[in-house]
Design a protein around this motif. Structure first.
Motif, PDB file in Angstrom:
ATOM      1  N   LEU A 115      33.935  47.773   1.617  1.00 56.58           N
ATOM      2  CA  LEU A 115      35.227  47.473   2.244  1.00 56.58           C
ATOM      3  C   LEU A 115      35.343  45.986   2.515  1.00 56.58           C
ATOM      4  CD1 LEU A 115      37.907  48.213   3.623  1.00 56.58           C
ATOM      5  CD2 LEU A 115      36.581  48.664   5.712  1.00 56.58           C
ATOM      6  N   ARG A 116      34.288  45.395   3.033  1.00 57.59           N
ATOM      7  CA  ARG A 116      34.284  43.953   3.286  1.00 57.59           C
ATOM      8  C   ARG A 116      34.499  43.187   1.979  1.00 57.59           C
ATOM      9  NH1 ARG A 116      30.949  39.724   3.012  1.00 57.59           N
ATOM     10  NH2 ARG A 116      31.324  38.059   4.502  1.00 57.59           N
ATOM     11  N   GLN A 117      33.800  43.558   0.924  1.00 60.61           N
ATOM     12  CA  GLN A 117      33.971  42.892  -0.371  1.00 60.61           C
ATOM     13  C   GLN A 117      35.410  43.022  -0.853  1.00 60.61           C
ATOM     14  OE1 GLN A 117      31.363  44.077  -3.645  1.00 60.61           O
ATOM     15  NE2 GLN A 117      33.005  43.643  -5.078  1.00 60.61           N
ATOM     16  N   HIS A 118      35.972  44.210  -0.703  1.00 64.16           N
ATOM     17  CA  HIS A 118      37.343  44.432  -1.153  1.00 64.16           C
ATOM     18  C   HIS A 118      38.317  43.519  -0.416  1.00 64.16           C
ATOM     19  CE1 HIS A 118      40.678  46.586  -2.942  1.00 64.16           C
ATOM     20  NE2 HIS A 118      41.236  46.650  -1.738  1.00 64.16           N
ATOM     21  N   LEU A 119      38.181  43.427   0.898  1.00 65.87           N
ATOM     22  CA  LEU A 119      39.101  42.616   1.695  1.00 65.87           C
ATOM     23  C   LEU A 119      38.845  41.122   1.564  1.00 65.87           C
ATOM     24  CD1 LEU A 119      39.245  44.770   4.938  1.00 65.87           C
ATOM     25  CD2 LEU A 119      41.027  44.533   3.188  1.00 65.87           C
ATOM     26  N   MET A 120      37.599  40.731   1.363  1.00 60.80           N
ATOM     27  CA  MET A 120      37.266  39.309   1.359  1.00 60.80           C
ATOM     28  C   MET A 120      37.286  38.698  -0.042  1.00 60.80           C
ATOM     29  SD  MET A 120      37.065  39.060   4.507  1.00 60.80           S
ATOM     30  CE  MET A 120      36.694  37.345   4.595  1.00 60.80           C
ATOM     31  N   GLN A 121      36.897  39.458  -1.050  1.00 66.13           N
ATOM     32  CA  GLN A 121      36.798  38.911  -2.398  1.00 66.13           C
ATOM     33  C   GLN A 121      37.874  39.448  -3.337  1.00 66.13           C
ATOM     34  OE1 GLN A 121      32.763  39.598  -3.675  1.00 66.13           O
ATOM     35  NE2 GLN A 121      31.927  38.628  -1.859  1.00 66.13           N
ATOM     36  N   ASP A 122      38.063  40.764  -3.328  1.00 70.05           N
ATOM     37  CA  ASP A 122      39.003  41.368  -4.262  1.00 70.05           C
ATOM     38  C   ASP A 122      40.457  41.159  -3.844  1.00 70.05           C
ATOM     39  OD1 ASP A 122      36.644  42.293  -5.400  1.00 70.05           O
ATOM     40  OD2 ASP A 122      36.900  44.346  -4.685  1.00 70.05           O
ATOM     41  N   ALA A 130      26.679  52.115   5.688  1.00 70.59           N
ATOM     42  CA  ALA A 130      26.552  50.653   5.601  1.00 70.59           C
ATOM     43  C   ALA A 130      27.027  50.153   4.238  1.00 70.59           C
ATOM     44  CB  ALA A 130      25.105  50.228   5.856  1.00 70.59           C
ATOM     45  N   ALA A 131      26.700  50.887   3.179  1.00 69.97           N
ATOM     46  CA  ALA A 131      27.147  50.492   1.837  1.00 69.97           C
ATOM     47  C   ALA A 131      28.671  50.565   1.734  1.00 69.97           C
ATOM     48  CB  ALA A 131      26.494  51.379   0.774  1.00 69.97           C
ATOM     49  N   ALA A 132      29.262  51.585   2.326  1.00 70.52           N
ATOM     50  CA  ALA A 132      30.724  51.704   2.311  1.00 70.52           C
ATOM     51  C   ALA A 132      31.363  50.553   3.087  1.00 70.52           C
ATOM     52  CB  ALA A 132      31.154  53.054   2.886  1.00 70.52           C
ATOM     53  N   PHE A 133      30.776  50.189   4.224  1.00 68.81           N
ATOM     54  CA  PHE A 133      31.289  49.050   4.994  1.00 68.81           C
ATOM     55  C   PHE A 133      31.193  47.767   4.178  1.00 68.81           C
ATOM     56  CE2 PHE A 133      30.474  45.350   7.651  1.00 68.81           C
ATOM     57  CZ  PHE A 133      31.618  45.340   8.442  1.00 68.81           C
ATOM     58  N   THR A 154      19.620  58.218   5.425  1.00 64.44           N
ATOM     59  CA  THR A 154      20.439  58.158   4.217  1.00 64.44           C
ATOM     60  C   THR A 154      21.911  58.037   4.579  1.00 64.44           C
ATOM     61  OG1 THR A 154      18.810  59.437   2.973  1.00 64.44           O
ATOM     62  CG2 THR A 154      21.052  59.370   2.073  1.00 64.44           C
ATOM     63  N   GLN A 155      22.362  58.797   5.553  1.00 68.61           N
ATOM     64  CA  GLN A 155      23.753  58.718   5.990  1.00 68.61           C
ATOM     65  C   GLN A 155      24.064  57.310   6.500  1.00 68.61           C
ATOM     66  OE1 GLN A 155      25.148  61.883   8.522  1.00 68.61           O
ATOM     67  NE2 GLN A 155      26.940  60.707   9.151  1.00 68.61           N
ATOM     68  N   LEU A 156      23.157  56.743   7.278  1.00 70.88           N
ATOM     69  CA  LEU A 156      23.337  55.385   7.788  1.00 70.88           C
ATOM     70  C   LEU A 156      23.443  54.381   6.645  1.00 70.88           C
ATOM     71  CD1 LEU A 156      23.297  53.512  10.343  1.00 70.88           C
ATOM     72  CD2 LEU A 156      20.831  53.341   9.970  1.00 70.88           C
ATOM     73  N   GLU A 157      22.597  54.522   5.644  1.00 69.69           N
ATOM     74  CA  GLU A 157      22.618  53.612   4.497  1.00 69.69           C
ATOM     75  C   GLU A 157      23.896  53.751   3.683  1.00 69.69           C
ATOM     76  OE1 GLU A 157      18.942  54.428   2.472  1.00 69.69           O
ATOM     77  OE2 GLU A 157      17.737  53.653   4.142  1.00 69.69           O
TER      78      GLU A 157
END
Length: 107
Positions: free
Chosen positions: A20-27, A14-17, A8-11
């Motif tokens: 972050l990627r969406q924020h930097l790449m799309q938003d 991964a969701a937070a990463f 669960t911690q790994l998931e």
């Protein structure tokens, strides 16, 4: 904090990463890598390098350009052409210092 099992911690991490990627790449594609590096000590290229290093640690061979293409969702040169602007001499000088402090020598 709840007691989370390792999966669960790994998931969640991964969701937070991914967010972050969406924020930097799309938003916020308008935020320049040089500004991220100068202010935070990392940028999109660092994230793609960390992805590459994580793959390497698991015995998965991924090249620098492959990792960047994964992270950017397109070839890096295409991303630069679409989103990157010319940095001022002051930002470039600050980048040299930030890069050396956070990544290592530029030479």
């Amino acid at each position: 904090m709840p007691d989370l099992d390792e999966q669960t911690q790994l998931e969640l991490e991964a969701a937070a990463f991914r967010r972050l990627r969406q924020h930097l790449m799309q938003d916020r594609p308008d935020v320049q890598n040089i500004d991220l590096m100068n202010l935070a000590g990392f940028c999109r290229n660092c994230l793609s390098r960390w992805y590459q290093e994580a793959a390497d640690a698991r015995g998965i061979e991924i090249g620098k350009e492959e990792a960047r293409e994964y992270y950017y969702g397109m070839p890096y040169d295409q991303w630069k052409a679409q989103n990157q602007t010319e940095a001022s001499p002051e930002k470039q000088a600050a980048f040299v210092d930030a890069f050396e402090k956070n990544v290592g020598s530029t030479s």
